[in-house]
Design a protein around this motif. Structure first.
Motif, PDB file in Angstrom:
ATOM      1  N   GLY A  12       0.806  -1.222   0.000  1.00 40.22           N
ATOM      2  CA  GLY A  12       0.000   0.000   0.000  1.00 40.22           C
ATOM      3  C   GLY A  12       0.837   1.269   0.000  1.00 40.22           C
ATOM      4  O   GLY A  12       1.614   1.510   0.924  1.00 40.22           O
ATOM      5  N   GLY A  16       0.400   6.331   4.910  1.00 42.29           N
ATOM      6  CA  GLY A  16       1.066   5.559   5.960  1.00 42.29           C
ATOM      7  C   GLY A  16       2.231   4.740   5.425  1.00 42.29           C
ATOM      8  O   GLY A  16       3.349   4.800   5.946  1.00 42.29           O
ATOM      9  N   ASP A  35       1.774  -1.577  -4.735  1.00 39.48           N
ATOM     10  CA  ASP A  35       0.447  -0.967  -4.757  1.00 39.48           C
ATOM     11  C   ASP A  35      -0.340  -1.470  -5.954  1.00 39.48           C
ATOM     12  O   ASP A  35       0.208  -1.691  -7.040  1.00 39.48           O
ATOM     13  N   LEU A  36      -1.648  -1.586  -5.742  1.00 36.09           N
ATOM     14  CA  LEU A  36      -2.497  -2.108  -6.821  1.00 36.09           C
ATOM     15  C   LEU A  36      -2.699  -1.105  -7.951  1.00 36.09           C
ATOM     16  O   LEU A  36      -3.002  -1.491  -9.085  1.00 36.09           O
ATOM     17  N   ARG A 107      -4.525  15.797  -0.928  1.00 35.93           N
ATOM     18  CA  ARG A 107      -4.002  14.428  -0.781  1.00 35.93           C
ATOM     19  C   ARG A 107      -3.035  14.077  -1.903  1.00 35.93           C
ATOM     20  O   ARG A 107      -2.030  13.410  -1.680  1.00 35.93           O
ATOM     21  N   LEU A 129      -2.011  -7.218  -4.132  1.00 37.84           N
ATOM     22  CA  LEU A 129      -1.848  -8.419  -3.297  1.00 37.84           C
ATOM     23  C   LEU A 129      -3.178  -9.168  -3.249  1.00 37.84           C
ATOM     24  O   LEU A 129      -4.222  -8.570  -2.975  1.00 37.84           O
ATOM     25  N   ASP A 159      -2.467  -1.408   3.507  1.00 33.93           N
ATOM     26  CA  ASP A 159      -3.326  -1.512   2.328  1.00 33.93           C
ATOM     27  C   ASP A 159      -4.765  -1.095   2.614  1.00 33.93           C
ATOM     28  O   ASP A 159      -5.697  -1.585   1.977  1.00 33.93           O
ATOM     29  N   ASP A 305      -5.302   2.751   8.068  1.00 29.34           N
ATOM     30  CA  ASP A 305      -6.674   2.236   7.981  1.00 29.34           C
ATOM     31  C   ASP A 305      -6.730   0.718   8.089  1.00 29.34           C
ATOM     32  O   ASP A 305      -7.730   0.166   8.556  1.00 29.34           O
ATOM     33  N   MET A 316      -8.529  12.357  11.683  1.00 29.08           N
ATOM     34  CA  MET A 316      -7.204  11.867  12.077  1.00 29.08           C
ATOM     35  C   MET A 316      -6.678  10.718  11.220  1.00 29.08           C
ATOM     36  O   MET A 316      -5.530  10.321  11.394  1.00 29.08           O
ATOM     37  N   GLY A 317      -7.499  10.137  10.342  1.00 32.49           N
ATOM     38  CA  GLY A 317      -7.119   8.869   9.688  1.00 32.49           C
ATOM     39  C   GLY A 317      -5.754   8.920   9.014  1.00 32.49           C
ATOM     40  O   GLY A 317      -4.888   8.079   9.269  1.00 32.49           O
ATOM     41  N   ALA A 318      -5.555   9.917   8.153  1.00 37.75           N
ATOM     42  CA  ALA A 318      -4.279  10.005   7.433  1.00 37.75           C
ATOM     43  C   ALA A 318      -3.161  10.419   8.385  1.00 37.75           C
ATOM     44  O   ALA A 318      -2.021   9.952   8.265  1.00 37.75           O
ATOM     45  N   ASN A 319      -3.495  11.275   9.332  1.00 45.42           N
ATOM     46  CA  ASN A 319      -2.498  11.703  10.321  1.00 45.42           C
ATOM     47  C   ASN A 319      -1.984  10.512  11.132  1.00 45.42           C
ATOM     48  O   ASN A 319      -0.786  10.362  11.351  1.00 45.42           O
TER      49      ASN A 319
HETATM   50  C1  LIG Z   1     -14.548  11.340   3.118  1.00 46.46           C
HETATM   51  C2  LIG Z   1     -13.264  11.178   3.890  1.00 46.46           C
HETATM   52  C3  LIG Z   1     -12.608  12.289   4.411  1.00 46.46           C
HETATM   53  C4  LIG Z   1     -11.426  12.138   5.139  1.00 46.46           C
HETATM   54  N1  LIG Z   1     -10.810  13.245   5.663  1.00 46.46           N
HETATM   55  C5  LIG Z   1      -9.692  13.103   6.413  1.00 46.46           C
HETATM   56  C6  LIG Z   1      -9.037  14.233   7.006  1.00 46.46           C
HETATM   57  O1  LIG Z   1      -9.471  15.381   6.849  1.00 46.46           O
HETATM   58  N2  LIG Z   1      -7.915  14.030   7.745  1.00 46.46           N
HETATM   59  C7  LIG Z   1      -7.388  12.785   7.940  1.00 46.46           C
HETATM   60  O2  LIG Z   1      -6.352  12.651   8.610  1.00 46.46           O
HETATM   61  N3  LIG Z   1      -7.980  11.685   7.386  1.00 46.46           N
HETATM   62  C8  LIG Z   1      -9.104  11.808   6.648  1.00 46.46           C
HETATM   63  N4  LIG Z   1      -9.709  10.715   6.113  1.00 46.46           N
HETATM   64  C9  LIG Z   1      -9.125   9.382   6.372  1.00 46.46           C
HETATM   65  C10 LIG Z   1      -7.951   9.087   5.459  1.00 46.46           C
HETATM   66  O3  LIG Z   1      -8.355   9.212   4.124  1.00 46.46           O
HETATM   67  C11 LIG Z   1      -7.423   7.681   5.694  1.00 46.46           C
HETATM   68  O4  LIG Z   1      -7.413   7.383   7.053  1.00 46.46           O
HETATM   69  C12 LIG Z   1      -6.002   7.525   5.137  1.00 46.46           C
HETATM   70  O5  LIG Z   1      -5.988   7.664   3.740  1.00 46.46           O
HETATM   71  C13 LIG Z   1      -5.407   6.183   5.515  1.00 46.46           C
HETATM   72  O6  LIG Z   1      -4.118   6.062   4.971  1.00 46.46           O
HETATM   73  P1  LIG Z   1      -3.497   4.629   4.723  1.00 46.46           P
HETATM   74  O7  LIG Z   1      -2.109   4.889   4.212  1.00 46.46           O
HETATM   75  O8  LIG Z   1      -3.671   3.780   5.901  1.00 46.46           O
HETATM   76  O9  LIG Z   1      -4.407   3.948   3.588  1.00 46.46           O
HETATM   77  P2  LIG Z   1      -4.910   4.453   2.176  1.00 46.46           P
HETATM   78  O10 LIG Z   1      -4.782   5.914   2.007  1.00 46.46           O
HETATM   79  O11 LIG Z   1      -6.260   3.853   1.992  1.00 46.46           O
HETATM   80  O12 LIG Z   1      -3.893   3.766   1.156  1.00 46.46           O
HETATM   81  C14 LIG Z   1      -3.922   2.379   0.955  1.00 46.46           C
HETATM   82  C15 LIG Z   1      -3.132   2.067  -0.314  1.00 46.46           C
HETATM   83  O13 LIG Z   1      -3.116   0.636  -0.447  1.00 46.46           O
HETATM   84  C16 LIG Z   1      -3.376   0.272  -1.788  1.00 46.46           C
HETATM   85  N5  LIG Z   1      -3.987  -1.053  -1.738  1.00 46.46           N
HETATM   86  C17 LIG Z   1      -5.197  -1.406  -1.251  1.00 46.46           C
HETATM   87  N6  LIG Z   1      -5.388  -2.724  -1.357  1.00 46.46           N
HETATM   88  C18 LIG Z   1      -4.255  -3.234  -1.930  1.00 46.46           C
HETATM   89  C19 LIG Z   1      -3.845  -4.538  -2.325  1.00 46.46           C
HETATM   90  N7  LIG Z   1      -4.639  -5.615  -2.126  1.00 46.46           N
HETATM   91  N8  LIG Z   1      -2.618  -4.698  -2.893  1.00 46.46           N
HETATM   92  C20 LIG Z   1      -1.810  -3.621  -3.097  1.00 46.46           C
HETATM   93  N9  LIG Z   1      -2.157  -2.363  -2.753  1.00 46.46           N
HETATM   94  C21 LIG Z   1      -3.355  -2.169  -2.173  1.00 46.46           C
HETATM   95  C22 LIG Z   1      -4.296   1.372  -2.317  1.00 46.46           C
HETATM   96  O14 LIG Z   1      -4.210   1.495  -3.715  1.00 46.46           O
HETATM   97  C23 LIG Z   1      -3.754   2.618  -1.588  1.00 46.46           C
HETATM   98  O15 LIG Z   1      -2.776   3.286  -2.355  1.00 46.46           O
HETATM   99  C24 LIG Z   1     -10.884  10.845   5.361  1.00 46.46           C
HETATM  100  C25 LIG Z   1     -11.541   9.724   4.833  1.00 46.46           C
HETATM  101  C26 LIG Z   1     -12.719   9.886   4.114  1.00 46.46           C
HETATM  102  C27 LIG Z   1     -13.429   8.641   3.582  1.00 46.46           C
END
Ligand SMILES: Cc1cc2nc3c(=O)[nH]c(=O)nc-3n(C[C@H](O)[C@H](O)[C@H](O)COP(=O)(O)OP(=O)(O)OC[C@H]3O[C@@H](n4cnc5c(N)ncnc54)[C@H](O)[C@@H]3O)c2cc1C
Length: 384
Positions: A12, A16, A35-36, A107, A129, A159, A305, A316-319
């Motif tokens: 992913g 994060g 990444d997919l 983003r 994956l 992911d 996530d 906070m999700g991305a943070n």
């Molecule tokens: C409407 C909305 C508003 C939001 N606003 C905020 C905000 O203001 N502030 C904040 O902090 N957070 C916010 N969030 C939350 C935030 O978007 C997520 O918590 C954050 O993106 C999580 O990051 P991550 O790196 O864990 O996963 P993700 O950003 O989901 O990245 C996962 C990656 O894994 C890849 N992937 C998935 N499955 C596979 C697989 N099987 N094989 C290979 N690759 C794969 C995907 O392509 C992606 O690139 C918001 C969410 C939503 C839905």
């Protein structure tokens, strides 16, 4: 004799996973990200994120990207307006420009910043994956949808919501929160939609009432992203025989749902740029059960996530995903044993994410309640 360098595979390339990869690489620790997505440009990355001091900002500093971030970020984007359902501005919280706030960044810009900081070839695009096969002693064989495989001594599940890596450690799956966002947007808003732009201000405009909400967020480049939120069944559109690809039908259905709301707010539903590719996107919001923990498992861990999907009402999700990535990298740098590093990281991760996820659940339940207008006003008045 030195222990062999562990083969670290991050699944992913979200905020994060990329943060973790960047910090490891800065210390000369080899890492691969899968990444997919077919390429870095194959998918629109979505809206704007505010970076919080103890989490996203901490991670950017640890990644050596703070200056590059501040060159791109929008401190003025922290402005937050609460609006009544008839379109009156009730609270207009303008951030102090003292450098201690939570500046916003698109983003897509954040992802580019992180991607550009990695050595070329670190991210293997088009690598979806399907599953990870335990081979014993913490080693896993990764199976990808294109038939290729790779072996790793540490698999990091970054992911996202529907993580495939999570299955190695936990049976938990995301559950619908009861709230759906329909996302749309306004391009070149200051010129094409000046009334909507004026009501949005420089940051976020939020109107909440009786299990419904209209939220508008200014992105860079004059774009305003709009979320039309409803407490509703996950199959709300099927029950109405609604084709989500039929913009006109979706618009009419939403107008019906929001009967009684003022024209200034309904304009966020009707003024969409259907001549561009904006349209309407249905986004049911899901969350993992709280708390979500798992027994220590050799050779695998989760971040972001994948570990703690929560409603966006934590903000906070991305943070947290970035802070997780930074903390995992720090643990791997500090501990010669991968196993010890995973334990040290998870000891920090579990209490932090449980607390945030509880807050996110409370947040979405108060934002989409019968008395959400009163609750939001009380909440924002307290924070003034
Ligand atoms: C409407 C909305 C508003 C939001 N606003 C905020 C905000 O203001 N502030 C904040 O902090 N957070 C916010 N969030 C939350 C935030 O978007 C997520 O918590 C954050 O993106 C999580 O990051 P991550 O790196 O864990 O996963 P993700 O950003 O989901 O990245 C996962 C990656 O894994 C890849 N992937 C998935 N499955 C596979 C697989 N099987 N094989 C290979 N690759 C794969 C995907 O392509 C992606 O690139 C918001 C969410 C939503 C839905």
């Amino acid at each position: 004799m030195n222990a062999p360098t562990p083969r670290i595979a991050i699944i992913g390339a979200g905020p994060g996973g990329l943060t973790c990869a960047r910090i490891l690489q800065r210390q000369g620790i080899p890492v691969t990200v899968h990444d997919l997505d077919a390429s870095r440009t194959s998918r629109n990355q979505g809206g704007t994120l505010d970076m919080h001091p103890g989490t996203g900002q901490h991670a950017l500093r640890a990644a050596g990207l703070w200056d590059a971030f501040t060159a791109l970020s929008r401190p003025e984007g922290e402005q937050m307006r609460l609006v009544s359902r008839d379109g009156r501005v009730l609270i207009d919280a303008v951030p102090a420009q003292d450098g201690r706030g939570k500046p916003e960044i698109d983003r897509g810009q954040l992802r580019d910043l992180l991607l550009d900081s990695l050595e070329p070839g670190t991210v293997r695009w088009g690598h979806q994956l399907t599953h990870a096969e335990p081979l014993g002693e913490g080693t896993h064989r990764l199976h990808f949808a294109d038939g290729s495989t790779a072996e790793a001594d540490l698999v990091v599940g970054a992911d996202g919501a529907w993580s495939k890596v999570r299955r190695l450690v936990s049976d938990a799956t995301p559950v619908y929160t009861g709230v759906t966002f329909v996302e749309t947007g306004l391009d070149d808003a200051d010129h094409r939609h000046p009334e909507r732009a004026a009501l949005t201000g420089n940051g976020t405009m939020m109107a909440l009432d009786n299990n419904q909400g209209i939220i508008a967020q200014r992105n860079s480049g004059g774009h305003i992203r709009v979320y039309i939120g409803m407490r509703t069944d996950e199959d709300w559109y099927q029950r109405r025989n609604l084709d989500l690809n039929d913009n006109q039908a979706v618009r009419e259905a939403l107008l019906k749902e929001f009967t009684g709301w003022g024209d200034d707010l309904l304009g966020f539903i009707t003024d969409t740029d259907t001549d561009t590719d904006t349209g309407y996107t249905n986004r049911p919001l899901h969350a993992l059960p709280v708390p979500h923990t798992w027994p220590h498992t050799q050779g695998v861990t989760l971040l972001g996530d994948a570990a703690h999907l929560m409603s966006p009402f934590s903000g906070m999700g991305a943070n947290l995903a970035m802070r997780d990535g930074a903390d995992l990298a720090a643990a791997l740098i500090e501990h010669p044993s991968t196993d010890d590093a995973i334990t040290a990281y998870e000891d920090i991760l579990f209490p932090r994410s449980s607390e945030a996820a509880e807050g996110a659940a409370e947040g979405i339940n108060s934002a989409f309640a019968p008395d959400s207008a009163t609750q939001a006003l009380a909440h924002m008045t307290r924070d003034q």
